[in-house]
Design a protein around this motif. Structure first.
Motif, PDB file in Angstrom:
ATOM      1  N   LEU A 116       0.820  -1.210   0.000  1.00  0.00           N
ATOM      2  CA  LEU A 116       0.000   0.000   0.000  1.00  0.00           C
ATOM      3  C   LEU A 116       0.850   1.256   0.000  1.00  0.00           C
ATOM      4  CD1 LEU A 116      -2.677  -0.972   2.698  1.00  0.00           C
ATOM      5  CD2 LEU A 116      -2.732  -1.421   0.227  1.00  0.00           C
ATOM      6  N   GLU A 117       0.253   2.351  -0.447  1.00  0.00           N
ATOM      7  CA  GLU A 117       0.898   3.650  -0.265  1.00  0.00           C
ATOM      8  C   GLU A 117       0.991   3.935   1.226  1.00  0.00           C
ATOM      9  OE1 GLU A 117       2.146   5.578  -2.545  1.00  0.00           O
ATOM     10  OE2 GLU A 117       1.428   4.512  -4.333  1.00  0.00           O
ATOM     11  N   SER A 118       1.984   4.717   1.621  1.00  0.00           N
ATOM     12  CA  SER A 118       2.220   4.948   3.053  1.00  0.00           C
ATOM     13  C   SER A 118       0.996   5.540   3.755  1.00  0.00           C
ATOM     14  CB  SER A 118       3.435   5.860   3.259  1.00  0.00           C
ATOM     15  OG  SER A 118       3.247   7.094   2.593  1.00  0.00           O
ATOM     16  N   TYR A 119       0.285   6.445   3.058  1.00  0.00           N
ATOM     17  CA  TYR A 119      -0.886   7.052   3.691  1.00  0.00           C
ATOM     18  C   TYR A 119      -2.013   6.023   3.865  1.00  0.00           C
ATOM     19  CZ  TYR A 119      -3.219   7.277  -0.876  1.00  0.00           C
ATOM     20  OH  TYR A 119      -3.802   6.955  -2.069  1.00  0.00           O
ATOM     21  N   GLU A 120      -2.098   5.048   2.919  1.00  0.00           N
ATOM     22  CA  GLU A 120      -3.096   3.998   3.051  1.00  0.00           C
ATOM     23  C   GLU A 120      -2.753   3.072   4.206  1.00  0.00           C
ATOM     24  OE1 GLU A 120      -4.960   2.797  -1.141  1.00  0.00           O
ATOM     25  OE2 GLU A 120      -2.784   2.587  -1.122  1.00  0.00           O
ATOM     26  N   ALA A 121      -1.494   2.725   4.317  1.00  0.00           N
ATOM     27  CA  ALA A 121      -1.058   1.864   5.416  1.00  0.00           C
ATOM     28  C   ALA A 121      -1.341   2.525   6.761  1.00  0.00           C
ATOM     29  CB  ALA A 121       0.431   1.555   5.274  1.00  0.00           C
ATOM     30  N   GLU A 122      -1.061   3.797   6.864  1.00  0.00           N
ATOM     31  CA  GLU A 122      -1.323   4.523   8.112  1.00  0.00           C
ATOM     32  C   GLU A 122      -2.819   4.529   8.421  1.00  0.00           C
ATOM     33  OE1 GLU A 122      -0.294   8.848  10.216  1.00  0.00           O
ATOM     34  OE2 GLU A 122       0.317   8.450   8.144  1.00  0.00           O
ATOM     35  N   HIS A 123      -3.644   4.672   7.369  1.00  0.00           N
ATOM     36  CA  HIS A 123      -5.094   4.670   7.545  1.00  0.00           C
ATOM     37  C   HIS A 123      -5.583   3.322   8.068  1.00  0.00           C
ATOM     38  CE1 HIS A 123      -9.228   5.983   6.747  1.00  0.00           C
ATOM     39  NE2 HIS A 123      -9.444   4.767   6.260  1.00  0.00           N
ATOM     40  N   VAL A 124      -5.006   2.228   7.540  1.00  0.00           N
ATOM     41  CA  VAL A 124      -5.383   0.885   7.982  1.00  0.00           C
ATOM     42  C   VAL A 124      -4.991   0.655   9.436  1.00  0.00           C
ATOM     43  CG1 VAL A 124      -4.854  -1.571   7.686  1.00  0.00           C
ATOM     44  CG2 VAL A 124      -5.358  -0.161   5.682  1.00  0.00           C
ATOM     45  N   LEU A 125      -3.834   1.152   9.825  1.00  0.00           N
ATOM     46  CA  LEU A 125      -3.309   0.893  11.173  1.00  0.00           C
ATOM     47  C   LEU A 125      -3.982   1.741  12.247  1.00  0.00           C
ATOM     48  CD1 LEU A 125       0.488   0.648  10.287  1.00  0.00           C
ATOM     49  CD2 LEU A 125      -1.073  -1.241  10.822  1.00  0.00           C
ATOM     50  N   TYR A 126      -4.544   2.875  11.859  1.00  0.00           N
ATOM     51  CA  TYR A 126      -5.105   3.797  12.852  1.00  0.00           C
ATOM     52  C   TYR A 126      -6.214   3.182  13.706  1.00  0.00           C
ATOM     53  CZ  TYR A 126      -7.224   7.927  14.937  1.00  0.00           C
ATOM     54  OH  TYR A 126      -7.737   8.820  15.837  1.00  0.00           O
ATOM     55  N   PRO A 127      -7.214   2.464  13.132  1.00  0.00           N
ATOM     56  CA  PRO A 127      -8.264   1.884  13.983  1.00  0.00           C
ATOM     57  C   PRO A 127      -7.734   0.828  14.954  1.00  0.00           C
ATOM     58  CG  PRO A 127      -8.943   1.925  11.678  1.00  0.00           C
ATOM     59  CD  PRO A 127      -7.488   2.225  11.700  1.00  0.00           C
ATOM     60  N   ILE A 128      -6.565   0.279  14.650  1.00  0.00           N
ATOM     61  CA  ILE A 128      -5.993  -0.780  15.489  1.00  0.00           C
ATOM     62  C   ILE A 128      -5.098  -0.210  16.577  1.00  0.00           C
ATOM     63  CG2 ILE A 128      -4.578  -2.870  15.495  1.00  0.00           C
ATOM     64  CD1 ILE A 128      -5.286  -3.161  12.479  1.00  0.00           C
TER      65      ILE A 128
END
Length: 571
Positions: A528-540
């Motif tokens: 993923l793009e870095s911003y997408e990865a950060e978005h995925v990790l945020y709820p966790i």
């Protein structure tokens, strides 16, 4: 000492010259018109908006502040604008056109419109309409050559740019004073036939056709019968002119209908049929938010006395065969009306075969182009809903929840979902926070009951319009609770989290202490793009700083994996 009148004239004339001077500096004129034989010139219309000290001339008139400006009084009378100011502005434009008429800058026609604050409020009027007869004749010849070569005697797909020009040319009264509705609709149908099998291009072609017929309906046909006013929401409001009825020659008894492919039939086509054609194009192919305009067109045609419009409102557009829109068996009765995007389903026997027949009915229609943003009116004694909080408790929801109770129907539900899923479409009976894309209920239900349908969840999430849909958060929470966090569920979970909102929070860090599961999470976000990865990790994990702290305290392989998560997020 110059008067207010002199100052105003100088400002308007200067602004007009500046516009022409600026356009003449362009170095792309030849290349623009060489893209297609159907474009004779770049500009055919300009609007002069006189506002003392900030007058503008533009080829694009959005009219966003017209309602506000209409309340502002000006120094000139309506008579002054019409009899003195207007003619002087026309002289300026005419002189410029005399020199530019044969250049690619100017189309075969050119219109000067003006907006002026007067003592009686804002005045909008057409000051000047000009036609270059030589260019007009050349364009007509090119249109007929194009239709003959590229539509009527060709089997090759056409270009969207060509449709952009052709669709409006065919409804241009300056080019075709006598509108041949059947022939025109035939060309629109042929464009669609030639571009079958090219979904993205087809969307563009149909969009151009719909834009052209809608503009014709709103600007040429309906004003003959209705007084039109723009509402505060910038939609048209129509009131029938006194004594107006549909003339006998506007709609014949034979009329025109659409066969199951949507193609025009019968030669006795009249202008009212083009209005109905516009309605069908909007209702079948435009996004959900556009569909009220299609229904309005039908209602207006019905007011004019069109019997076919009345039939369409009760039976549908006529696009589909009767056997496809009405099925009645011992177990179920199904009816469909594409005009209102409505499917009526009566479950006569609460058993798998009834839902199987209904699902087959729905999926078959969707494959033929029935509006995906439909709604179901359900008559059933069973009231099942998915175990997901926050979904609309609609008949559409209830139908799919009922069907999910039969495991033997799950493959059919998947087939339906894959056909129904489409970005920017929403079930007709959902709105606001409960809006959801077609296929939502089937996908959610299947994703909760069997890991075989995790790929379906991934497919669904790849199409979610997360700017206008929120319910994926509700599904994600239910998905984690029902399916857990496992090596098998992580791909579907990550696909879902890519479409989650910032308000979602998941308590799954304990599960991610399992290095095998954590490793799977790393694999899923590494591409993923870095911003997408950060978005995925945020709820966790919440903010990246919290993940950094966890990585610092971890040891061994777990530390390596947490650092890889941080790296994927660009930290």
């Amino acid at each position: 000492m110059s008067t207010l009148y002199d100052q105003a004239m100088e400002e308007m004339i200067t602004t007009l010259h500046e516009w022409f001077d600026e356009q003449q500096k362009r170095d792309d004129l030849e290349s623009v018109v060489k893209r297609t034989t159907l474009q004779m010139g770049i500009f055919n219309d300009i609007v002069l908006d006189y506002r003392p000290g900030r007058t503008t001339v533009d080829s694009l008139d959005l009219g966003l502040d017209d309602d506000v400006k209409s309340k502002q009084a000006g120094a000139f009378t309506v008579e002054q604008v019409r009899n003195e100011i207007g003619p002087k502005l026309v002289e300026v434009v005419q002189r410029r056109l005399d020199k530019l008429a044969d250049t690619p800058l100017i189309d075969y026609r050119f219109t000067l419109r003006g907006k002026f604050p007067t003592t009686e409020g804002k005045l909008q009027l057409t000051l000047f309409e000009w036609i270059n007869e030589e260019k007009r004749a050349m364009l007509l010849e090119r249109i007929h050559t194009y239709v003959d070569k590229n539509l009527e005697n060709s089997t090759y797909p056409t270009k969207p740019l060509e449709s952009f020009f052709l669709t409006s040319h065919l409804l241009d009264p300056k080019l075709f004073p006598e509108l041949d509705v059947a022939w025109t609709i035939g060309q629109y149908d042929r464009i669609q036939e030639l571009n079958q099998g090219r979904p993205e291009a087809m969307v563009e072609h149909r969009g151009e056709i719909t834009r052209a017929v809608t503009a014709w309906a709103e600007n040429q046909f309906l004003p003959q019968y209705y007084d039109v006013q723009s509402s505060p929401y910038r939609t048209n409001e129509y009131s029938l002119k006194p004594g107006t009825t549909l003339e006998s020659n506007v709609e014949t008894q034979a009329g025109r209908h659409l066969n199951e492919t949507g193609k025009a039939q019968t030669s006795e086509t009249q202008p009212i049929d083009l209005l109905l054609y516009a309605a069908v194009m909007i209702l079948r192919f435009e996004p959900s938010y556009s569909k009220p305009k299609g229904v309005t067109f039908l209602e207006l045609a019905k007011q004019l006395g069109s019997k076919r419009a009345a039939r369409m409102m009760t039976e549908g557009s006529g696009t589909y065969a009767k056997d496809d829109i009405h099925v009645k068996t011992e177990e179920v009765e199904c009816k469909a009306n594409d005009v209102f995007a409505l499917m009526t389903i009566h479950i006569r026997k609460e058993e798998a075969v009834a839902y199987q027949q209904a699902l087959t009915f729905i999926t078959h229609l969707l494959k033929q182009g029935f509006p995906k943003g439909y709604k179901i009116k359900l008559k059933s004694s069973v009231k099942q809903y998915l175990p997901i909080k926050g979904l609309a408790k609609s008949d559409t929801h209830r139908f799919f929840a009922n069907a999910l109770e039969y495991p033997e129907l799950h493959p059919l539900l998947e087939e339906y979902a894959r056909e129904a899923i489409q970005e920017f479409e929403f079930y007709e009976d959902t709105e606001g926070e409960k809006s959801c894309m077609p296929g939502s209920y089937a996908t959610f239900g299947l994703g909760l009951v069997d890991e075989r349908y995790f790929p379906l969840v991934e497919c669904y999430m790849s199409e979610v319009d997360d700017e206008h849909q929120l319910i994926q958060d509700k599904f994600i929470a239910a998905f984690v609770e029902k399916q857990g966090v496992t090596v098998q569920s992580i791909p579907a979970l990550v696909a879902s989290l890519r479409r989650s909102t910032d308000s979602l929070k998941l308590k799954i860090q304990t599960e991610l202490e399992n290095e095998e599961i954590l490793e799977q999470l790393v694999r899923q976000i590494q591409g993923l793009e870095s911003y997408e990865a950060e978005h995925v990790l945020y709820p966790i994990f919440g903010k990246v700083e919290k993940l950094t702290t966890l990585a610092r305290k971890a040891e061994g392989r777990r530390k390596e994996l947490l650092l890889e998560l941080l790296q994927a997020a660009g930290k």
